[in-house]
Write an enzyme that holds these catalytic residues in place. Sequence first.
Site, PDB file in Angstrom:
ATOM      1  N   LYS A 167      58.259 -21.663  24.257  1.00 38.98           N
ATOM      2  CA  LYS A 167      57.525 -21.357  25.486  1.00 38.98           C
ATOM      3  C   LYS A 167      56.927 -19.972  25.287  1.00 38.98           C
ATOM      4  CE  LYS A 167      57.299 -19.459  29.008  1.00 38.98           C
ATOM      5  NZ  LYS A 167      56.188 -18.502  29.236  1.00 38.98           N
ATOM      6  N   GLU A 170      52.464 -16.818  28.849  1.00 32.17           N
ATOM      7  CA  GLU A 170      51.295 -17.457  29.471  1.00 32.17           C
ATOM      8  C   GLU A 170      50.085 -16.525  29.439  1.00 32.17           C
ATOM      9  OE1 GLU A 170      54.104 -16.403  30.675  1.00 32.17           O
ATOM     10  OE2 GLU A 170      54.151 -16.229  32.865  1.00 32.17           O
ATOM     11  N   CYS A 275      57.773  -3.226  21.384  1.00 37.07           N
ATOM     12  CA  CYS A 275      59.150  -2.878  21.753  1.00 37.07           C
ATOM     13  C   CYS A 275      59.682  -1.776  20.850  1.00 37.07           C
ATOM     14  CB  CYS A 275      60.040  -4.100  21.666  1.00 37.07           C
ATOM     15  SG  CYS A 275      60.171  -4.703  19.988  1.00 37.07           S
TER      16      CYS A 275
END
Length: 494
Positions: A167, A170, A275
Site C-alpha cells: 500500500k 496515496e 527520515c
Amino acid sequence: MNTIGHFMAGHAVAANGRTQDVFNPALGLPAAKVALASAAETTAAIETAHAAFPAWAATPAAKRAQVMFRFKALLDAQAPRICAAIAEQHGKTMDDAQGELMRGIEIVEYACGAGELLKGEHSKNVGPGIDTWSEFQPLCVVAGVTPFNFPAMVPMAIVYGNSFVLKPSERDPGAAMILAELLAEAGLPAGVFNVVNGDKEAVDTLLSHPLVKAISFVGSTPIAEHIYKTGPANGKRVQALGGAKNHAIVMPDADLDAAVSAMIGAAYGSAGERCMALSVAVCVGDQVADNLVARLKTAIAKIKVGACTQTSIDMGPVITRQSQEKIKDYVTSGVADGADLVVDGRDIKVPGFENGYFVDPCLLDRVRPEMKVYTDEVFGPVLCVVRVGTLHEGMALIDAHEFGNGTCLFTRDGEAARYFTDNIQVGMVGINVPLPVPVAYHSFGGWKRSLFGDLHIYGPDSIRFYTKRKAITQRWPSSGIEEKTLFAFPNTAR
Ligand code: NAD
C-alpha cells in the site's frame, strides 16, 4: 486525467470507487488521480496473494532469485521512466530520484543471494544418530505500507517465498505501479506482488485481515505507533519505522569546510524530506558555532531551488501545500520563541512555477531544546543550530530527544569518535558521514520512537522478519542397537 488504479493478479486493475488527486508539487496542480481502495478491494488483493503463495513458496530459492536478477536488469533499463514518475509526483530532483532508485536496486542485488541467505543452520550428531537443523520458512501473505518520500524502495519479502500486498503513499503512487509491472515482466508469478492504492481504509483492512501475517510500515511516528499497537493485537508480526530528528555534533577540531559541504547536502537535499535528513547542528563552543553559521550562510546562498524539469537544480518543492505551510509555521514559531533566523526561506517564488510548493533553505541559530522547531520533526529544508559547551552536553541533548534514527559526529579525534559510537542512543551513527544510511547488506533502522518493533529493515534482519524459523531434529538409529524408553527430559548427557 489519468486515474491510477491497483495492481492485482499480474495486471493493472481500474479504480472502482473513491479517488483523490495526485499533485505535481512543482506546479501545484493535479497530475493524476489515484484510487482509494475499499475494504472489499483490499480483501481481494489479500486473497489473490494468498492463492499465489503455495506455488511461490514451493519454488526453489534459486529460481526466485532469478526473477530478481531479471527485475534488476529491468530497473536499470527503465530507470529514467521510474525517476521521472518519482520526480513528477514527489517533486525531488532527477539526481535525487536516481540516487534513491540505486538504493532500491542495491536491495534487489542483495535479494539475488536468496539461496545463500536461506541456507539455515545444521548440526550433525547432536546425540547418537541424531541431527538437528533450523530452516527459514516464509510467513505467507505479508504487507508493506510506505510513506511519500521513498516510493521506490522495493519490498524484498517476496524473494524469501512470501506473497506481498503493498500500500504505497496515496501522494505519489506512480513508481510502485511501475515496479509491479516490471516484476511481472521479470517473470514473477501473477498474484505474488500486488499493489493496493488507498488510505486509512486499505491500511485498516490489512491490519485486521487474518490472512496477513506481517506488516512492514514506514511513515510518521503517530501512525507507526498505531500500526505497532494494532497489528500484534491482531496476531501479526510488525515492524513500524517512524519519524526522526537527526543531529550532527560539530567538535572544535572538525574539518569545517568538509563538515559544511556534507551538512548542506544532508540538511537540504530532497528539500529535507528524508527520515535521515540532518535537522540539528550541535556546535561545541561559540567559536565553532559562529564559524559554522557564517560558512553555512555562504553555502546556502548557492543552493538552486526549482522544478525537477529545470536543469542544475539542487532542491525541489515539498510534497503538498499543507507541508509548505507547516514548515513555514515551524520557522515562524522558532523566531517567536527567540531563535535567530539567519537565512529565511519562507518567501520564495520560482519563475514559471509560482504555484509550486517551494520553501527555500532556512537556517536558525541559537535554537534551544524547548522550542517546537527543535522538538518536532519539521520534515522540510530547515536546519537548527544548537550551541553546547562539551561533547557530553551535546550527546545528552541527542539522548533526551524522543527520536533516535540517525546521528553524526564531525571530528578528527578518534577517542571522541569511539566514545560517541559506543554510547550514543541512536540506531544509525556516522563519523564525518552526515547521512549514515547503511548499505543493503547491513540492516536499516532507528532507536526510540523512530522504530517500533525488534527488527530493522532490509539486510540480515529482513530474513528474521519475513520468515519463521523451524528447528527439525531427526534420528536414524543404527540397526542392532537396543532402544531404551526414556522418561527423563532428553538431554545431551544420555
Ligand atoms: P504518513 O505517516 O502520513 O503516511 C505513511 C503511510 O501511512 C501512507 O501509506 C499513508 O497512506 C498511511 N496512513 C496515513 N494515515 C494513516 C492512518 N490514520 N491510518 C492508517 N494508515 C495511514 O507519512 P508520510 O507523510 O507519507 O511520510 C513522512 C514520514 O515518514 C516522516 O515522519 C518520516 O520521518 C517518515 N519516514 C521514516 C522513515 C524511517 O526509516 N524511519 C523512512 C521514510 C519516512
